[in-house]
Design a protein around this motif. Structure first.
Motif, short mmCIF file in Angstrom:
data_model
loop_
_atom_site.label_atom_id
_atom_site.label_comp_id
_atom_site.label_asym_id
_atom_site.label_seq_id
_atom_site.Cartn_x
_atom_site.Cartn_y
_atom_site.Cartn_z
N UNK A 35 0.80 -1.22 0.00
CA UNK A 35 0.00 0.00 0.00
C UNK A 35 0.83 1.28 0.00
N UNK A 36 1.92 1.29 0.72
CA UNK A 36 2.76 2.50 0.77
C UNK A 36 3.36 2.79 -0.60
N UNK A 37 3.89 1.78 -1.25
CA UNK A 37 4.47 1.97 -2.59
C UNK A 37 3.40 2.42 -3.57
N UNK A 38 2.21 1.83 -3.48
CA UNK A 38 1.13 2.23 -4.38
C UNK A 38 0.72 3.67 -4.12
N UNK A 39 0.69 4.05 -2.86
CA UNK A 39 0.34 5.43 -2.52
C UNK A 39 1.37 6.40 -3.11
N UNK A 40 2.64 6.03 -3.05
CA UNK A 40 3.70 6.87 -3.60
C UNK A 40 3.60 6.99 -5.12
N UNK A 42 0.89 7.42 -6.69
CA UNK A 42 -0.38 8.14 -6.83
C UNK A 42 -1.62 7.25 -6.81
N UNK A 43 -1.49 6.03 -6.31
CA UNK A 43 -2.66 5.17 -6.18
C UNK A 43 -3.21 4.64 -7.48
N UNK A 44 -2.39 4.65 -8.52
CA UNK A 44 -2.85 4.19 -9.83
C UNK A 44 -1.85 3.19 -10.41
N UNK A 45 -2.38 2.27 -11.18
CA UNK A 45 -1.54 1.36 -11.94
C UNK A 45 -1.26 1.97 -13.31
N UNK A 46 -0.36 1.33 -14.04
CA UNK A 46 -0.07 1.72 -15.42
C UNK A 46 -0.23 0.50 -16.31
N UNK A 47 -0.67 0.74 -17.52
CA UNK A 47 -0.74 -0.31 -18.52
C UNK A 47 0.70 -0.70 -18.87
N UNK A 52 0.36 3.88 -20.17
CA UNK A 52 -0.76 4.78 -19.89
C UNK A 52 -1.19 4.61 -18.44
N UNK A 53 -1.35 5.73 -17.69
CA UNK A 53 -1.84 5.61 -16.32
C UNK A 53 -3.30 5.18 -16.32
N UNK A 54 -3.64 4.30 -15.40
CA UNK A 54 -5.00 3.79 -15.27
C UNK A 54 -5.69 4.51 -14.11
N UNK A 55 -7.01 4.56 -14.09
CA UNK A 55 -7.71 5.33 -13.07
C UNK A 55 -7.80 4.68 -11.69
N UNK A 56 -7.15 3.56 -11.49
CA UNK A 56 -7.16 2.89 -10.19
C UNK A 56 -6.07 1.85 -10.14
N UNK A 57 -6.11 1.05 -9.10
CA UNK A 57 -5.13 -0.03 -8.92
C UNK A 57 -5.64 -1.30 -9.59
N UNK A 58 -4.78 -1.94 -10.33
CA UNK A 58 -5.11 -3.22 -10.94
C UNK A 58 -5.14 -4.27 -9.83
N UNK A 59 -6.27 -4.94 -9.71
CA UNK A 59 -6.45 -5.95 -8.66
C UNK A 59 -7.45 -6.98 -9.16
N UNK A 112 -9.40 -6.68 -16.02
CA UNK A 112 -9.40 -6.78 -14.56
C UNK A 112 -9.99 -5.51 -13.96
N UNK A 113 -10.58 -5.63 -12.77
CA UNK A 113 -11.08 -4.42 -12.12
C UNK A 113 -9.94 -3.47 -11.77
N UNK A 114 -10.22 -2.21 -11.91
CA UNK A 114 -9.36 -1.17 -11.37
C UNK A 114 -10.09 -0.67 -10.14
N UNK A 115 -9.39 -0.58 -9.02
CA UNK A 115 -10.06 -0.26 -7.77
C UNK A 115 -9.41 0.91 -7.06
N UNK A 116 -10.23 1.59 -6.29
CA UNK A 116 -9.74 2.56 -5.30
C UNK A 116 -9.61 1.77 -4.01
N UNK A 117 -8.44 1.79 -3.44
CA UNK A 117 -8.22 1.05 -2.19
C UNK A 117 -8.93 1.77 -1.06
N UNK A 118 -9.85 1.08 -0.42
CA UNK A 118 -10.53 1.64 0.74
C UNK A 118 -9.76 1.33 2.02
N UNK A 119 -9.22 0.09 2.09
CA UNK A 119 -8.48 -0.30 3.28
C UNK A 119 -7.57 -1.49 2.98
N UNK A 120 -6.26 -1.34 3.19
CA UNK A 120 -5.38 -2.51 3.10
C UNK A 120 -5.77 -3.48 4.21
#
Length: 152
Positions: A35-40, A42-47, A52-59, A112-120
Motif C-alpha cells: 500500500x505505501x508503494x502504491x500510494x507513492x 499516486x494510487x494508480x496502476x499503469x498499462x 498509460x496511467x490507469x484510473x485505479x489499482x489493478x487488482x 481486470x477491475x481497477x479499484x480505489x483502495x478503501x483499506x489494506x
C-alpha cells in the motif's frame, strides 16, 4: 491507507478464506510492493504495454461467484491466488500478494477491475501461495493454468 507494517500476515489458505468470509463482496488481491508503494505512485496502476496511467489499482476480485455453488471456498481462493502468482517474479524484488477492500472504478487492459483502495487488509504469506499452487495442481486439469503471458 495504513502502513504495510501494520498489516497482519495470513499464513495459509484457511486464513485467506476466513478473511474473504469477513469481506465477501469487496475483497481484492493485488500484487505490488504494498500500500505505501502504491500510494507513492499516486494510487494508480499503469498499462504495462503502453505506460498509460490507469484510473485505479489493478487488482483481482476474491468474491465467490454464484455459479461456484457451494464448492470449497479454499479451492476458489487457491485459484484466485494462483492466477497471478507469476507477478511476484515478473515485477521484481519486494512484490507480494496482499488483500485490500476496494471500490471498482473501471476496467484494466486485461479486463481486470481497477479499484480505489478503501483499506489494506493483510499480506499473503508465501506458504499460502505454495498451498494454492499445490491445491490447483492436485486438480489434475491439463486445460487450466496461470494467466501468465510468458507461458509457453
Amino acid at each position: 491507507m495504513r502502513d504495510s507494517d501494520d498489516m497482519p500476515v495470513l499464513a495459509d489458505l484457511d486464513a485467506v478464506a476466513a478473511e474473504l468470509a469477513k469481506h465477501p463482496r469487496d475483497l481484492y488481491v493485488r500484487w505490488s510492493r504494498g500500500p505505501e508503494a502504491d500510494r507513492c505512485e499516486s494510487g494508480h496502476s499503469r498499462d504495462s504495454l503502453t505506460g498509460v496511467p490507469l484510473p485505479g489499482l489493478s487488482a483481482n476480485p476474491m468474491t465467490v461467484e454464484p455459479w461456484w455453488d457451494g464448492r470449497p471456498v479454499r479451492l476458489w481462493v487457491a485459484r484466485r491466488l494462483y492466477d497471478y502468482l507469476h507477478l511476484r517474479d515478473l515485477r521484481g524484488p519486494g512484490v507480494r500478494a496482499w488483500l485490500l477492500t476496494g471500490e471498482a472504478c473501471g476496467r484494466g487492459p486485461d479486463n481486470e477491475p481497477l479499484v480505489r483502495c478503501l483499506c489494506p487488509v493483510a499480506w499473503i504469506d508465501g506458504q499460502a501461495l505454495e498451498e494454492a499452487a499445490q491445491l490447483v495442481s492436485s486438480q489434475g486439469s491439463a486445460e487450466w493454468g496461470p494467466l501468465d503471458r510468458r507461458a509457453h
